[in-house]
Design a protein around this motif. Structure first.
Motif, PDB file in Angstrom:
ATOM      1  N   UNK A   1       0.845  -1.194   0.000  1.00  0.00           N
ATOM      2  CA  UNK A   1       0.000   0.000   0.000  1.00  0.00           C
ATOM      3  C   UNK A   1       0.877   1.239   0.000  1.00  0.00           C
ATOM      4  N   UNK A   2       0.394   2.353  -0.537  1.00  0.00           N
ATOM      5  CA  UNK A   2       1.180   3.587  -0.472  1.00  0.00           C
ATOM      6  C   UNK A   2       1.405   4.044   0.957  1.00  0.00           C
ATOM      7  N   UNK A   3       0.524   3.644   1.868  1.00  0.00           N
ATOM      8  CA  UNK A   3       0.618   4.128   3.245  1.00  0.00           C
ATOM      9  C   UNK A   3       1.746   3.462   4.016  1.00  0.00           C
TER      10      UNK A   3
ATOM     11  N   UNK B   1       4.954   2.169  22.799  1.00  0.00           N
ATOM     12  CA  UNK B   1       3.971   2.904  22.009  1.00  0.00           C
ATOM     13  C   UNK B   1       3.998   2.367  20.578  1.00  0.00           C
ATOM     14  N   UNK B   2       3.159   1.391  20.293  1.00  0.00           N
ATOM     15  CA  UNK B   2       3.123   0.811  18.961  1.00  0.00           C
ATOM     16  C   UNK B   2       2.153  -0.345  18.907  1.00  0.00           C
TER      17      UNK B   2
ATOM     18  N   UNK C   1      -8.655   0.547   8.937  1.00  0.00           N
ATOM     19  CA  UNK C   1      -8.287   1.552   7.948  1.00  0.00           C
ATOM     20  C   UNK C   1      -7.563   2.751   8.575  1.00  0.00           C
ATOM     21  N   UNK C   2      -6.830   2.498   9.630  1.00  0.00           N
ATOM     22  CA  UNK C   2      -6.160   3.583  10.345  1.00  0.00           C
ATOM     23  C   UNK C   2      -4.920   4.084   9.628  1.00  0.00           C
ATOM     24  N   UNK C   3      -4.262   3.201   8.841  1.00  0.00           N
ATOM     25  CA  UNK C   3      -2.941   3.526   8.333  1.00  0.00           C
ATOM     26  C   UNK C   3      -1.908   3.285   9.425  1.00  0.00           C
ATOM     27  N   UNK C   4      -0.626   3.215   9.051  1.00  0.00           N
ATOM     28  CA  UNK C   4       0.435   2.898  10.025  1.00  0.00           C
ATOM     29  C   UNK C   4       0.863   4.132  10.814  1.00  0.00           C
ATOM     30  N   UNK C   5      -0.089   4.739  11.530  1.00  0.00           N
ATOM     31  CA  UNK C   5       0.181   5.984  12.252  1.00  0.00           C
ATOM     32  C   UNK C   5       0.148   5.724  13.754  1.00  0.00           C
ATOM     33  N   UNK C   6       0.625   6.686  14.512  1.00  0.00           N
ATOM     34  CA  UNK C   6       0.522   6.610  15.964  1.00  0.00           C
ATOM     35  C   UNK C   6      -0.926   6.854  16.368  1.00  0.00           C
TER      36      UNK C   6
END
Length: 767
Positions: free
Chosen positions: A222-224, A414-415, A480-485
């Motif tokens: 994915x682009x994300x 945190x992950x 569908x959060x994306x790999x974000x914090x």
């Protein structure tokens, strides 16, 4: 091998050593082989002593020997200390001695081996992965050290002692280059400060290309989420520096202080994996039996639970070229900064010493996990401090010491476990925030009382109180959060608390009939603090009562032979396993375990130019009682909670039955042209398991690993040139193995391997 066998072997080795001592004569010590005359001084008992006078089974490796053997990180120390087992699982370094260690994925669980750098206590497996450099020596103490080293030393202690500033101007440096584009540059400068002391500035840089290639990488689903674009893993780019200060402002007053900073960027070794649910590997469709090497672990209504007891999937893996997880390989960055100090004042009757250290470590990046996950890390931080105040002295031949110790550790996690294949931008299967605070305070005392001119009694005691608290916040599935914090997702928080106290002690007798012989016997205890695991479940402290006897003999000059026999009685041994990454690592207490064995080490100088080192370690290490949960492939109804199985009789992980090592150094005297030193070293290690389930696919078979080098030094010895090859057999051991289940998604077996053969050249200067 039983306890009686251990005692017989000890007695035989002692008798043999005594015979050798009477038969041999001391060789003349040549100037080109200082090993024949140099006495090794250690501080294992908080005072300077000859290693042959310390009633502890201890291995000591000098800084020069570490360089010659290519020791550049903690993992490679085991090459020069046979009883030490060190493995690296991605960015976690795991240590065991005599079968005792922590193979843990739990961020809050402690080590079983106390690791110190100049007295600064190091506990986290990620911090242990940081580089070691500019060392004076390493001391590996075998057996529990519960009195002087305290908690979390049930298996022993490892002391790294850095090089201190000299009182004259001096420069040393070396540069190495080898295959895999290995580069190692290190060095230091001593600058005197008149009669007051000196400053030393030291630094290093190391790097190498990946040891493992992956034909399915690069791949970005994915682009994300964009993993590393390399088709290799297990790369390293690490560098750092240290400024050390030594001051002697007044008679009897010494100040040692240091500040260091290390940064590490690496592509962690991607784990090899096999899908255990595939047609080739699964246990079949029968509801009454298991196939393809699987074994029935339990029964449920309408089916059986199968575990991969005797599967052979590891044999399908090329250990240098295999498929990475489907989303590629990860990338990690670690920054660690530390400040340490030791202040000692000898005021005559006693010496008062303060030793303390502060360290801050930050980790960012992501590990990719099979089949198609990534565990993200948004700045996991560990901050530690340790302080010890000690008073020791000698009154009428009675050696005594007493003191207090305080340790504080604050860590933040945190992950989460992310999959780019769930939703257009990918989703988190779980996400954790686990801020944890650990504190420990203790008081200790030890005394050595001469009963006669040859016999000394030793006694020691320590009382420790531990506190650990945390609030575990677990976010729910984030679609569908994306790999974000994540910060504001729905979550559940659980407050956790643990506290406990423990009294540990030591009692022993030391008999020294002459200056070259030491016989000792002792009983000692050690423990590792309890706590809570990644799921929030509380586990108990582990306790070890150790019985040990040994002999240390010097004969025919500086030849030495040391033997030791030991028996451990373990209660509540802590064992960690990652059964399900969605839930987190779990820790189980084994009811009891027994470990016993015998060790012998010899350092011999048969001629002016030859040094031979020999070591034999024989050990038996099994669980007596152990009920542990198990992840199984179920044909039928799936139990609501993982069932438990009886693992009594299984061998402890990382516990070979036999380790035998031999080394030979020969100095070729070229007269006025200098010397050439040939060094050969080989170690045989018997088979052992990487997990406590003793699955066949987690078994490392018996093997040898050998090194060889040639080093030239001119007559003035101001520089040297060395050619070296390490792991001549090019055999890659298993560094990690485990069966992991994501319910309803995957049943995967994972492995990681040690480095392949490496070779190169090293240029050194010293003036």
């Amino acid at each position: 091998m039983n306890g009686r066998t251990v005692l017989v072997l000890m007695a035989s080795a002692s008798a043999l050593a005594g015979g050798i001592a009477q038969a041999q004569t001391a060789p003349t010590a040549p100037q080109d082989n200082p090993q024949l005359t140099d006495e090794i001084i250690v501080t294992a008992q908080n005072r300077a002593q000859s290693v042959q006078n310390v009633p502890i089974a201890i291995s000591v490796i000098s800084g020069d020997a570490l360089k010659d053997k290519g020791v550049t990180d903690f993992t490679s120390v085991q090459k020069v200390s046979p009883a030490l087992q060190v493995t690296n699982d991605t960015n976690n370094t795991r240590v065991s001695v005599r079968g005792v260690g922590s193979l843990t994925n739990n961020e809050a669980q402690d080590q079983s081996i106390a690791v110190n750098i100049d007295g600064e206590y190091i506990n986290r497996p990620t911090i242990l992965n940081a580089a070691i450099f500019d060392l004076d020596r390493v001391e590996v103490l075998r057996g529990p050290q519960g009195t002087l080293y305290g908690r979390n030393s049930t298996g022993g202690a490892v002391n790294f002692i850095t090089r201190k500033p000299g009182d004259t101007f001096a420069v040393n440096a070396s540069a190495s280059y080898g295959n895999y584009n290995q580069v190692l540059v290190d060095g230091g400068v001593d600058v005197p400060l008149g009669d007051v002391g000196g400053v030393r500035v030291a630094g290093f840089y190391r790097s190498h290309d990946g040891y493992t290639t992956h034909p399915n990488t690069p791949f970005s689903p994915t682009p994300a989420f964009t993993p590393s674009k390399t088709a290799e893993s297990d790369t390293d780019n690490t560098g750092g520096g240290r400024v050390s200060l030594r001051l002697k402002p007044a008679a009897g007053f010494t100040i040692d202080a240091a500040v260091e900073h290390v940064e590490q960027t690496l592509i962690p070794a991607a784990q090899a994996w096999q899908d255990m649910a595939s047609a080739a590997n699964n246990p079949g469709s029968s509801t009454t039996s298991c196939a393809n090497g699987w074994a029935a672990a339990y029964t449920v209504p309408g089916g059986v639970g199968c575990v991969p007891k005797n599967t052979t999937t590891l044999s399908k893996i090329d250990r240098s070229n295999y498929a990475s997880p489907l989303i590629g390989v990860g990338s990690l960055h670690q920054i660690s900064t530390a400040a340490r100090a030791r202040v000692a004042y000898d005021f005559g009757p006693a010496t008062l010493t303060y030793t303390g250290g502060y360290r801050s470590t930050k980790n960012t990046g992501q590990n990719t996990l099979s089949p198609a996950f990534a565990f993200t890390n948004f700045g996991g931080r560990v901050k530690t401090q340790s302080h010890e105040l000690r008073l020791n002295g000698n009154v009428n031949g009675i050696e005594w010491q007493t003191g207090a110790f305080y340790f504080r550790e604050k860590q933040d996690t945190n992950g989460g476990l992310y999959s780019p294949f769930i939703g257009p931008n990918g989703s988190y299967v779980n996400y954790f925030r686990h801020p944890t605070l650990s504190e420990s305070v203790s008081g200790f005392a030890q005394v050595e009382v001469p009963l006669t001119t040859q016999l000394t009694a030793v006694g020691g005691a320590r009382y420790t109180h531990d506190i650990r608290s945390a609030t575990f916040t677990n976010y729910f599935f984030a679609f569908n959060s994306g790999p974000i914090e994540l910060t504001n997702q729905p979550s559940a928080s659980t407050p956790l608390h643990y506290s406990g106290s423990k009294f540990t002690w030591l009692a022993g007798l030391n008999y020294k009939p002459n200056a070259d012989t030491l016989l000792y016997a002792k009983v000692s205890t050690g423990y590792k603090a309890g706590g809570f695991d990644g799921t929030g479940k509380t586990f108990n402290p582990e306790n070890n009562t150790a019985y040990e006897g040994g002999a240390k003999l010097r004969f025919a000059g500086n030849n030495t032979l040391n033997v030791a026999g030991f028996y451990y009685d373990y209660k509540d041994l802590q064992n960690d396993v990652l059964l399900n990454p969605v839930v987190g690592a779990q820790t189980f207490n084994a009811g009891s375990a027994k470990i016993y064995g015998v060790e012998a080490e010899a350092n011999l100088h048969p001629s002016r130019a030859d040094t031979i080192s020999l070591a034999v370690n024989l050990m038996h290490a099994t669980y007596r009682k152990f009920q542990a949960s198990v992840a199984a492939f179920t044909n039928g109804n799936v139990p609501a909670t993982p069932p438990t199985v009886d693992l009594g009789g299984n061998r402890l992980p990382q516990a070979p039955n036999a380790i035998v090592s031999v080394g030979w150094d020969h100095v070729f005297d070229l007269g006025g042209a200098g010397t050439i030193t040939a060094s050969a070293y080989s170690r045989y290690k018997g088979n052992y398991y990487l997990d406590f389930y003793n699955y066949n696919d987690s078994k490392q078979i018996g093997h040898t690993q050998s090194d060889f080098s040639l080093e030239y030094k001119p007559a003035n010895k101001h520089y040297s040139v060395q050619a070296f090859v390490r792991n001549i057999e090019n055999y890659r051991l298993i560094a990690y193995a485990g069966n992991t289940v994501v319910p309803g998604v995957a049943n995967i077996y994972n492995w990681q391997f040690t480095p392949p053969r490496t070779y190169g050249v090293r240029l050194g200067i010293d003036f």
